[in-house]
Design an enzyme around this catalytic site. Sequence first.
Site, PDB file in Angstrom:
ATOM      1  N   ASP A 135      59.019 -41.887-140.866  1.00  0.00           N
ATOM      2  CA  ASP A 135      59.532 -41.181-141.945  1.00  0.00           C
ATOM      3  C   ASP A 135      58.843 -40.165-141.505  1.00  0.00           C
ATOM      4  O   ASP A 135      59.370 -39.110-142.375  1.00  0.00           O
ATOM      5  CB  ASP A 135      59.835 -42.117-142.976  1.00  0.00           C
ATOM      6  CG  ASP A 135      60.156 -41.478-144.207  1.00  0.00           C
ATOM      7  OD1 ASP A 135      61.426 -40.145-144.193  1.00  0.00           O
ATOM      8  OD2 ASP A 135      59.638 -41.047-145.256  1.00  0.00           O
ATOM      9  N   SER A 159      63.816 -38.060-149.189  1.00  0.00           N
ATOM     10  CA  SER A 159      64.834 -38.350-148.672  1.00  0.00           C
ATOM     11  C   SER A 159      65.536 -38.624-149.162  1.00  0.00           C
ATOM     12  O   SER A 159      65.280 -39.438-150.863  1.00  0.00           O
ATOM     13  CB  SER A 159      64.182 -39.684-147.545  1.00  0.00           C
ATOM     14  OG  SER A 159      62.673 -38.912-147.234  1.00  0.00           O
ATOM     15  N   GLN A 187      68.317 -39.381-140.635  1.00  0.00           N
ATOM     16  CA  GLN A 187      67.360 -39.522-142.119  1.00  0.00           C
ATOM     17  C   GLN A 187      68.444 -38.215-142.799  1.00  0.00           C
ATOM     18  O   GLN A 187      69.160 -36.927-142.151  1.00  0.00           O
ATOM     19  CB  GLN A 187      66.877 -39.332-142.431  1.00  0.00           C
ATOM     20  CG  GLN A 187      66.310 -39.615-143.990  1.00  0.00           C
ATOM     21  CD  GLN A 187      64.744 -38.766-143.488  1.00  0.00           C
ATOM     22  OE1 GLN A 187      64.009 -37.448-144.503  1.00  0.00           O
ATOM     23  NE2 GLN A 187      63.785 -39.929-143.728  1.00  0.00           N
TER      24      GLN A 187
END
Length: 299
Positions: free
Chosen positions: A213, A234, A284
């Site tokens: 991430d 996110s 993502q």
Amino acid sequence: GDLRSVLITSVLNLERLEVDLFRCAHHWVPVTRRLFGGQIVGQALVAAARAVSRDLQAHSLHCYFVRAGDPKVPVLYEVERTRTGKSFSVRSVKAIQHGKPIFICQASFQLAQQSPVQHQFTMPTVPPPEELLTQEELIEKFLQNPNLAERYRKHLNKIQAEDVPIDIKPVNPPDIFCTEPQEPKQFFWVRARGYIGETDMKVHCCVAAYISDYAFLGTALLPHRQYNIKFMVSLDHSMWFHAPFRSDHWMLYECESPWAGGCRGLVLGRLWRRDGVLAVTCTQEGVIRVEENSNQSKL
């Protein structure tokens, strides 16, 4: 002789409160002052992994961030044993703060199976990590510029103070002063800082979830560098684990963004072992809101 990685000793370490109920009070809080999404994903996978037998290995996870995390209070992880099959088992995880879910995740685990059906893409050709500067060294180089504008200096000092438990070596670092559009693609050599060693592969998957991430969604902003970021967070995160790897060894993180629109950006990522084996694939989507950059000065 290496120090044990803080990712194992504290960052991803959970306290068991009850069967399938865990708590973590350790948070790394980035500049945004919100909980780091990678830490929540990694901790959720730790909780799910503790609810399966050792012979099962993680092969995928799918997550949604539903509320902003509060860095001032612990996160509770509640695991549901959704299905236990002969080959595949699914665990659902809910991360809770203030009595409400902030994050939901489904993780799937598989008993090792052999198959003649195998293929993968070819690893990109890039300079090895030994030939590149770390992110800290690049920042130090920028800070030595006497003509550096104060707002850039403050931003770089904030990044430098974050003390991220990951070693990062950008392959093609963007010029932080340039506002020209760039291709939405970037490469990093990444690894956990410290020693993890040979252990249950699920441990390395949890660490990779944390690493995956970091700076991922920012790939979608490279063609739009004329804008200032107002808000970026996110929405969801998915991972597929393909082959064994060591998260404390250098891996190439290939990130690209095929699309952005509607205040959202989509990014795809691949983690490659140094021997060319594709170890992990990530995707993502996140919210991205920007504003016009009123100051186009480079220094």
